[in-house]
Design a protein around this motif. Structure first.
Motif, PDB file in Angstrom:
ATOM      1  N   LEU A  58       0.913  -1.594   0.225  1.00  0.00           N
ATOM      2  CA  LEU A  58      -0.300   0.168  -0.282  1.00  0.00           C
ATOM      3  C   LEU A  58       0.881   0.981  -0.093  1.00  0.00           C
ATOM      4  N   SER A  59       0.347   2.161  -1.013  1.00  0.00           N
ATOM      5  CA  SER A  59       1.742   3.475  -0.822  1.00  0.00           C
ATOM      6  C   SER A  59       0.614   4.423   0.742  1.00  0.00           C
ATOM      7  N   LEU A  60      -0.084   4.254   0.465  1.00  0.00           N
ATOM      8  CA  LEU A  60      -0.339   5.163   2.255  1.00  0.00           C
ATOM      9  C   LEU A  60      -0.264   4.231   3.234  1.00  0.00           C
ATOM     10  N   ARG A  61       0.692   4.541   4.320  1.00  0.00           N
ATOM     11  CA  ARG A  61       0.534   3.208   5.358  1.00  0.00           C
ATOM     12  C   ARG A  61      -0.127   3.815   6.834  1.00  0.00           C
ATOM     13  N   ASN A  62      -0.580   3.250   6.848  1.00  0.00           N
ATOM     14  CA  ASN A  62      -1.216   3.653   8.506  1.00  0.00           C
ATOM     15  C   ASN A  62       0.051   3.692   9.699  1.00  0.00           C
ATOM     16  N   ASP A  63       0.362   4.170  10.035  1.00  0.00           N
ATOM     17  CA  ASP A  63       1.406   3.897  11.060  1.00  0.00           C
ATOM     18  C   ASP A  63       1.750   4.959  12.099  1.00  0.00           C
ATOM     19  N   PRO A  64       0.593   5.343  12.871  1.00  0.00           N
ATOM     20  CA  PRO A  64       0.255   5.816  14.561  1.00  0.00           C
ATOM     21  C   PRO A  64       1.559   6.145  14.627  1.00  0.00           C
ATOM     22  N   LYS A  65       2.385   7.405  14.951  1.00  0.00           N
ATOM     23  CA  LYS A  65       3.054   7.415  15.986  1.00  0.00           C
ATOM     24  C   LYS A  65       2.549   8.256  17.088  1.00  0.00           C
ATOM     25  N   SER A  66       1.184   9.070  16.814  1.00  0.00           N
ATOM     26  CA  SER A  66       1.229  10.113  17.574  1.00  0.00           C
ATOM     27  C   SER A  66      -0.413  10.927  17.486  1.00  0.00           C
ATOM     28  N   ASP A  67      -0.559  11.305  18.595  1.00  0.00           N
ATOM     29  CA  ASP A  67      -2.354  10.678  18.535  1.00  0.00           C
ATOM     30  C   ASP A  67      -2.623  12.752  18.253  1.00  0.00           C
ATOM     31  N   ILE A  68      -4.069  12.944  17.318  1.00  0.00           N
ATOM     32  CA  ILE A  68      -4.224  14.372  17.133  1.00  0.00           C
ATOM     33  C   ILE A  68      -4.525  15.143  18.547  1.00  0.00           C
ATOM     34  N   VAL A  69      -4.224  15.853  18.992  1.00  0.00           N
ATOM     35  CA  VAL A  69      -4.338  17.590  19.324  1.00  0.00           C
ATOM     36  C   VAL A  69      -4.935  18.299  19.251  1.00  0.00           C
ATOM     37  N   ASP A  70      -5.911  18.494  19.110  1.00  0.00           N
ATOM     38  CA  ASP A  70      -6.659  19.535  18.697  1.00  0.00           C
ATOM     39  C   ASP A  70      -6.314  21.231  20.092  1.00  0.00           C
ATOM     40  N   CYS A  71      -6.359  22.463  19.633  1.00  0.00           N
ATOM     41  CA  CYS A  71      -5.858  23.451  19.905  1.00  0.00           C
ATOM     42  C   CYS A  71      -6.997  24.383  19.701  1.00  0.00           C
ATOM     43  N   ASP A  72      -7.214  25.273  20.194  1.00  0.00           N
ATOM     44  CA  ASP A  72      -8.470  27.017  20.046  1.00  0.00           C
ATOM     45  C   ASP A  72      -8.208  27.122  19.007  1.00  0.00           C
ATOM     46  N   LEU A  73      -6.778  27.235  18.429  1.00  0.00           N
ATOM     47  CA  LEU A  73      -6.172  27.717  17.079  1.00  0.00           C
ATOM     48  C   LEU A  73      -5.635  27.016  16.181  1.00  0.00           C
ATOM     49  N   ASN A  74      -6.576  26.039  15.895  1.00  0.00           N
ATOM     50  CA  ASN A  74      -5.888  24.554  14.840  1.00  0.00           C
ATOM     51  C   ASN A  74      -5.278  25.136  13.403  1.00  0.00           C
ATOM     52  N   THR A  75      -3.873  24.616  12.892  1.00  0.00           N
ATOM     53  CA  THR A  75      -3.370  25.001  10.977  1.00  0.00           C
ATOM     54  C   THR A  75      -2.834  24.024  11.202  1.00  0.00           C
ATOM     55  N   ILE A  76      -3.101  23.982  10.018  1.00  0.00           N
ATOM     56  CA  ILE A  76      -2.890  23.026   8.366  1.00  0.00           C
ATOM     57  C   ILE A  76      -1.421  23.164   7.775  1.00  0.00           C
ATOM     58  N   THR A  77      -0.506  22.695   7.747  1.00  0.00           N
ATOM     59  CA  THR A  77       0.715  23.817   7.199  1.00  0.00           C
ATOM     60  C   THR A  77       0.615  23.144   6.324  1.00  0.00           C
ATOM     61  N   PHE A  78       1.060  23.034   4.853  1.00  0.00           N
ATOM     62  CA  PHE A  78       1.768  22.138   3.583  1.00  0.00           C
ATOM     63  C   PHE A  78       3.085  23.062   3.668  1.00  0.00           C
ATOM     64  N   LYS A  79       4.300  22.303   3.862  1.00  0.00           N
ATOM     65  CA  LYS A  79       5.263  22.461   3.602  1.00  0.00           C
ATOM     66  C   LYS A  79       5.976  22.043   2.724  1.00  0.00           C
ATOM     67  N   ASN A  80       7.322  22.175   1.945  1.00  0.00           N
ATOM     68  CA  ASN A  80       7.406  21.981   0.696  1.00  0.00           C
ATOM     69  C   ASN A  80       6.796  20.639  -0.274  1.00  0.00           C
ATOM     70  N   VAL A  81       5.682  21.135   0.024  1.00  0.00           N
ATOM     71  CA  VAL A  81       5.063  19.158  -0.825  1.00  0.00           C
ATOM     72  C   VAL A  81       4.817  19.534  -2.313  1.00  0.00           C
ATOM     73  N   THR A  82       5.370  17.860  -2.469  1.00  0.00           N
ATOM     74  CA  THR A  82       5.701  18.310  -3.527  1.00  0.00           C
ATOM     75  C   THR A  82       5.321  16.767  -3.948  1.00  0.00           C
ATOM     76  N   TYR A  83       3.952  16.678  -5.069  1.00  0.00           N
ATOM     77  CA  TYR A  83       3.422  15.345  -5.923  1.00  0.00           C
ATOM     78  C   TYR A  83       3.641  15.114  -7.161  1.00  0.00           C
ATOM     79  N   GLU A  84       4.296  13.693  -6.887  1.00  0.00           N
ATOM     80  CA  GLU A  84       4.544  13.390  -8.508  1.00  0.00           C
ATOM     81  C   GLU A  84       4.133  12.353  -8.425  1.00  0.00           C
ATOM     82  N   LYS A  85       3.557  11.865  -9.861  1.00  0.00           N
ATOM     83  CA  LYS A  85       2.413  10.643 -10.449  1.00  0.00           C
ATOM     84  C   LYS A  85       3.474  10.090 -11.797  1.00  0.00           C
ATOM     85  N   ASN A  86       4.159   9.252 -12.098  1.00  0.00           N
ATOM     86  CA  ASN A  86       4.508   8.644 -13.581  1.00  0.00           C
ATOM     87  C   ASN A  86       5.561   9.392 -13.715  1.00  0.00           C
ATOM     88  N   ASN A  87       6.851  10.144 -12.388  1.00  0.00           N
ATOM     89  CA  ASN A  87       8.466  10.582 -12.763  1.00  0.00           C
ATOM     90  C   ASN A  87       7.188  12.644 -13.434  1.00  0.00           C
TER      91      ASN A  87
END
Length: 577
Positions: free
Chosen positions: A314-343
């Motif tokens: 599976l290209s998607l591996r479910n390997d949980p290492k951390s619990d999801i902790v919510d804050c009053d101000l939740n953030t989602i950050t994309f950091k140098n995200v690159t996605y390749e398909k068929n090179n």
């Protein structure tokens, strides 16, 4: 064939009963000829009625054992083979549910359907025959040869000389049928694909009057499949009479040499009768064994295709290492995200941050990577490099099921399941009350058309939701996401089928319920995203600009061109210098 052995081991008790039933069956088949020989050579020859009755009683007792063994054998074989097929399909379906888009693209939907249905069925047929014959055939064959040897040594070698020809024939047949079976299963994949495309695209086909073209495509694939099937069946049917010819040839030789031996008083009549029975069982055992080998190539092809599903990483591996902790101000950050398909880079070095209460819009030309970016958040597939962080933690470190529970995803193509409006809305929350359902429908601007139906929320949605319009399907999909009250909303071009009035009303109703959430909107309409806190402008996978509507009108030529192509200059409050 490891897959078959793996699943057979689960049913040890039934296998034990299967072994017992086989030996009961063999005892009957080989015991009765011996009794008949004794009745002829001792009872009838000496006119001993008591001996004949005693042997008849033994024969009746052995027959009862044989019938019981046959019934038990049939039950065990059917039970094990059907249970194995059930387990294979269940485990395969479970594995497929964890596939990402990459695995689906690799195996193809039509091939997955064939593997779950037809390939599993081919394994079932083989296992059923295997359990009936695999143990019985060697036991019957070896026992028959021993008894024929004891009955007459010269006649035994007559049988022995026939066996090599049968074995060579079996090997040749197995070598020929293997590649043909593989082509046949691949052809079935293509037939499923063509059928699926023709049925789902029937409106397009009729609109362009391409019925004959689709018919010709199907006929071509069907003929290839039929040709391979004919070749396979011809080989199977051709070998059977040849093997029977060898059997009959051996019987003729037995009669000839047996008659000579009887005429010279070197063989008794009863032993000759029993010898023929043993010969029949020995040769039929060999025939059954040949049947297994002739079925083996096709079963192996199917088993290998099934095994390929289980072995696929599976290209998607479910390997949980951390619990999801919510804050009053939740953030989602994309950091140098690159996605390749068929090179090929679909997204390249994407960086931005989204916070609770913000609406992030994503725009760009067709093929810019908008939908791909939105699908990275719920991990429908993973980025090739870089990180997507939630409150500073990589989302790959979260349990994938728990992470997805926080997300309300509305896909670009609204998909509804066959059932009722209620069941489709409750797909987002199984235990939702009627009050929650109606509230979600109201927020998604669906109440009017739902209540206009005779059964309201219990109205039937047909297969592929053919009884709903595109806008109605989108609104039901939005209600399905709203009802789960997620922390992250993702609208992947989910307003495209709505008219401007409904679009505006829907966005207005969403504001109060999304103020404590992060909302991502992929859109083509500038009017849909003008109020967004941040607008990401993608161009061939690159983040060209990021900012508000007014800022981008002044500083981003691509965004300005998109806006000007959709709305009059006065409506976008922009003046050229």
């Amino acid at each position: 064939m490891q897959i078959i052995l793996k699943y057979i081991k689960r049913y040890k008790l039934l296998l034990f009963l299967n072994v017992i039933s086989v030996f009961g069956f063999v005892l009957t088949e080989l015991g009765i000829p011996t009794i008949i020989a004794n009745m002829i050579d001792v009872g009838i020859l000496n006119n001993d009625k008591i001996y004949i009755l005693n042997e008849g009683f033994k024969m009746a007792l052995i027959s009862i054992i044989g019938v019981s063994g046959t019934i038990l054998l049939g039950y065990c074989c059917s039970k094990i083979s059907t249970n194995i097929t059930h387990d294979i399909r269940k485990d395969m379906y479970k594995k497929i549910q964890n596939f990402s888009h990459e695995e689906y693209n690799h195996f193809k939907t039509s091939s997955l359907i064939t593997r779950i249905n037809n390939d599993a069925f081919q394994v079932q047929l083989f296992v059923n025959v295997l359990l009936r014959i695999a143990l019985m055939t060697p036991a019957m064959f070896i026992s028959s040869l021993i008894l024929t040897y004891k009955s007459s040594v010269p006649l035994f070698f007559v049988i022995l000389s026939t066996i090599p020809f049968i074995i060579i024939g079996v090997i040749i047949v197995a070598k020929i049928t293997g590649p043909i079976s593989e082509k046949q299963q691949s052809g079935l994949d293509d037939m499923n694909r063509i059928s699926k495309e023709s049925l789902t695209g029937v409106r397009v086909i009729r609109a362009f009057n391409k019925q004959e073209n689709e018919k010709d495509k199907f006929v071509e694939i069907n003929e290839k499949f039929t040709d391979n099937s004919k070749k396979l069946f011809k080989i199977m049917q051709f070998t059977q009479p040849i093997f029977f010819m060898l059997l009959n040839f051996a019987v003729c030789r037995i009669f000839y040499f047996g008659a000579l031996l009887i005429s010279k008083d070197m063989l008794e009549v009863g032993k000759m009768v029993s010898f023929l029975d043993y010969l029949f069982h020995a040769m039929m055992s060999m025939m059954f064994f040949c049947t297994i080998f002739m079925m083996y190539p096709r079963a192996k092809v199917s088993a290998d295709r099934i095994q390929a599903i289980f072995k696929s990483e599976l290209s998607l591996r479910n390997d949980p290492k951390s619990d999801i902790v919510d804050c009053d101000l939740n953030t989602i950050t994309f950091k140098n995200v690159t996605y390749e398909k068929n090179n090929k880079k679909i997204l390249n070095n994407i960086n931005f941050t989204a916070k609770t209460g913000q609406t992030i819009a994503i725009v760009g030309s067709t093929g810019a990577g908008k939908s791909t970016l939105s699908k990275l958040i719920p991990r429908l597939f993973d980025c090739s490099s870089g990180e997507i962080l939630y409150n500073g933690i990589n989302i790959k470190d979260f349990d994938i099921e728990k992470w997805r529970r926080k997300i309300g995803f509305i896909p670009q193509k609204a998909f509804l399941f066959k059932g009722t409006i209620r069941s489709n809305v409750c797909f987002g929350k199984e235990d939702a009350s009627d009050e929650e359902i109606y509230k979600a429908l109201s927020l998604s601007q669906s109440t009017e058309f739902v209540l206009s139906k005779e059964n309201g929320i219990d109205s039937i949605i047909e297969e592929n939701a053919t009884n709903l319009s595109g806008g109605q399907k989108q609104r039901i999909s939005i209600a399905r996401a709203i009802i789960r009250k997620p922390d992250i909303y993702i609208f992947d071009d989910a307003f495209s089928a709505l008219d401007f009035k409904t679009d505006a009303a829907l966005r207005s109703s969403l504001k109060p319920i999304t103020k404590n959430s992060i909302m991502f909107i992929v859109a083509q309409r500038i009017s849909t995203i003008m109020d967004a806190d941040k607008i990401l402008v993608l161009n061939h996978g690159n983040l060209e600009h990021i900012g508000t509507h007014d800022y981008l009108l002044e500083n981003c030529e691509l965004y300005r061109n998109i806006a000007e192509s959709q709305v009059k200059e006065e409506a976008i409050s922009y003046e050229e210098n």
